[in-house]
Scaffold this active site. Structure first.
Site, PDB file in Angstrom:
ATOM      1  N   SER A  41       0.431 -10.280  -0.949  1.00  0.00           N
ATOM      2  CA  SER A  41       0.305  -8.853  -1.106  1.00  0.00           C
ATOM      3  C   SER A  41       0.526  -8.284   0.212  1.00  0.00           C
ATOM      4  O   SER A  41       0.497  -6.878   0.455  1.00  0.00           O
ATOM      5  CB  SER A  41      -0.963  -8.257  -1.640  1.00  0.00           C
ATOM      6  OG  SER A  41      -1.933  -8.949  -0.975  1.00  0.00           O
TER       7      SER A  41
ATOM      8  N   LYS B 121       0.754  -1.308   0.039  1.00  0.00           N
ATOM      9  CA  LYS B 121       0.028  -0.098   0.012  1.00  0.00           C
ATOM     10  C   LYS B 121       0.806   1.338  -0.114  1.00  0.00           C
ATOM     11  O   LYS B 121       0.489   2.254  -0.431  1.00  0.00           O
ATOM     12  CB  LYS B 121      -1.040  -0.011   1.400  1.00  0.00           C
ATOM     13  CG  LYS B 121      -2.106  -0.774   1.060  1.00  0.00           C
ATOM     14  CD  LYS B 121      -2.984  -0.331   0.087  1.00  0.00           C
ATOM     15  CE  LYS B 121      -4.577  -0.783   0.445  1.00  0.00           C
ATOM     16  NZ  LYS B 121      -4.522  -2.400   0.437  1.00  0.00           N
TER      17      LYS B 121
HETATM   18  C1  LIG Z   1      -5.395  -3.201  -0.017  1.00  0.00           C
HETATM   19  C2  LIG Z   1      -5.022  -4.797  -0.084  1.00  0.00           C
HETATM   20  C3  LIG Z   1      -5.344  -5.776  -1.278  1.00  0.00           C
HETATM   21  C4  LIG Z   1      -6.333  -5.122  -2.261  1.00  0.00           C
HETATM   22  O1  LIG Z   1      -6.068  -3.967  -2.864  1.00  0.00           O
HETATM   23  P1  LIG Z   1      -6.954  -3.116  -3.722  1.00  0.00           P
HETATM   24  O2  LIG Z   1      -6.149  -2.029  -4.358  1.00  0.00           O
HETATM   25  O3  LIG Z   1      -8.000  -2.460  -2.671  1.00  0.00           O
HETATM   26  O4  LIG Z   1      -7.533  -3.748  -4.668  1.00  0.00           O
HETATM   27  C5  LIG Z   1      -4.953  -6.841  -1.274  1.00  0.00           C
HETATM   28  N1  LIG Z   1      -4.069  -7.224  -0.197  1.00  0.00           N
HETATM   29  C6  LIG Z   1      -3.642  -6.486   0.747  1.00  0.00           C
HETATM   30  C7  LIG Z   1      -2.893  -7.209   1.978  1.00  0.00           C
HETATM   31  C8  LIG Z   1      -4.170  -5.030   0.902  1.00  0.00           C
HETATM   32  O5  LIG Z   1      -3.700  -4.453   1.856  1.00  0.00           O
END
Ligand SMILES: *Cc1c(COP(=O)(O)O)cnc(C)c1O
Length: 380
Positions: free
Chosen positions: A313, A59
């Site tokens: 992510s 993020k």
């Molecule tokens: C925010 C987030 C997502 C999704 O991202 P978007 O841009 O909202 O689709 C996926 N995995 C994690 C760990 C996140 O913090």
């Protein structure tokens, strides 16, 4: 201040992504082969390790790129965001790096651990309302009152361009024969950036979004041809528990995303275990979504020897949820089943039940009398 900057044509994202300034604060994360997942799926599975960022998720890329691109005078006044999760940490770290004020509005129900991790990054916290929507509305009010710039978690071209650098790194570092890239989807900022880059550079690579089956906002929007508002969303994968896909992410996804895959909570838990087995790290539920999607895709397509990339992510897992995850992982792997059976209250019937189970292991057994009336009759 809440309205995103004007829409950008998907092709134009390439320039915005190339120009994105994220490396003052973000790491270029590794793209690693996952040996166990590769062996078990019969494909080459690569993990893009965004869990290794300083704030344990990608993020900060979008947040930093948005803030650095603000008009300097506006930027100097500070920024505001509404989030109890990874976006809050991304904004806080980006603001600290730039030496500006960050005010984060969180619902009053936010766990102390999340409040303190954002405070430790130097942000101010305002607790307001009981839900994210309350916090969001309040953040917009404060933004206007105090002339702070609202930083949206996904519905903004500069945020999308920042997240798109993940896609740029995958194509730069990965082998030439990537077949598909699996991306977790919440509001859609990450997949918009990644898919815009990939479709401009390598349209032959499939871009596949993955959502929990109880929070399918992008899946449903693409199906309906317009953004839908979900009545309810499951919060197990809290990083992607979004009721409506972002407007700009939806516009890009319509053109650049090949398909969406939905996975269950148990499948997400199994994927957390797969990632643990291969890396000895713990992904948060949203972080493991893409791996769950890879497994589902391989099962459906019966494909072998393909290079499949999954974006891991994030790793902001609540420690106290690990027990639940470990239990559900076995169910998600279909190595364990949970079932209820009624057996007669007679000597020998439990033995017959065990014979029926055969050589399978029993990990837990609970019993109770189901009907007192029947008990009386059978033992009388
Ligand atoms: C925010 C987030 C997502 C999704 O991202 P978007 O841009 O909202 O689709 C996926 N995995 C994690 C760990 C996140 O913090």
């Amino acid at each position: 201040m809440s309205t995103p900057s004007s829409a950008v044509a998907p092709g134009a994202y390439v320039e915005k992504i190339r120009a994105a300034r994220v490396y003052d604060v973000a790491r270029e994360t590794p793209l690693e082969r996952a040996p166990g997942l590769s062996r078990r799926t019969g494909n080459t599975v690569l993990l893009k390790r965004e869990d290794l960022q300083q704030v344990f998720s990608f993020k900060l890329r979008g947040a930093y790129n948005k803030i650095i691109n603000l008009d300097p005078e506006l930027r100097a006044r500070g920024v505001i965001a509404a989030s109890a999760g990874n976006h809050a940490q991304g904004v806080a770290l980006a603001a600290r790096q730039l030496g500006i004020r960050a005010l984060i509005v969180m619902p009053k129900t936010t766990p102390e651990i999340k409040i303190s991790s954002v405070r430790e990054l130097g942000a101010e916290i305002a607790l307001h309302g009981n839900t994210y929507d309350d916090a969001y509305a309040h953040a917009n009010t404060l933004a206007a009152e105090q002339v702070l710039t609202f930083i949206h978690p996904y519905d903004d071209p500069d945020v999308i361009a920042g997240q798109g650098t993940v896609g740029m790194e995958i194509l730069r570092d990965g082998p030439g024969d990537i077949a598909a890239i699996f991306v977790p989807v919440g509001g859609g900022g990450l997949i918009a950036g990644v898919s815009a880059w990939v479709k401009a550079m390598r349209p032959d690579i499939r871009v596949i979004g993955v959502e929990p089956d109880d929070a399918p906002c992008m899946h449903d929007a693409l199906l309906a041809g317009e953004r839908v508002v979900l009545e309810q969303v499951g919060i197990f994968a809290d990083g992607v528990a979004v009721r409506q896909a972002g407007e700009e992410p939806f516009r890009v996804a319509r053109e650049c995303v090949d398909e969406m895959i939905l996975v269950s909570t148990d499948e997400i838990c199994a994927a957390i275990k797969d990632i643990f087995d291969d890396t000895r790290t713990i992904a948060e539920p949203a972080g493991a979504l893409a791996v769950a999607g890879v497994k589902k895709y391989v099962e459906r397509e019966a494909c072998t020897d393909q290079v499949l990339v999954a974006i891991d992510s994030g790793a902001n897992m609540n420690f106290d949820r690990l027990r639940h995850v470990a239990e559900r992982a076995e169910l998600g792997e279909r190595r364990e089943v949970l079932f209820a059976a009624t057996i007669p209250e007679r000597p020998g019937s439990f033995r017959r039940f065990c014979d029926a189970i055969g050589l399978r292991g029993i990990t837990e057994f609970n019993y109770r009398y189901s009907d007192p009336a029947r008990r009386t009759s059978s033992w009388a």
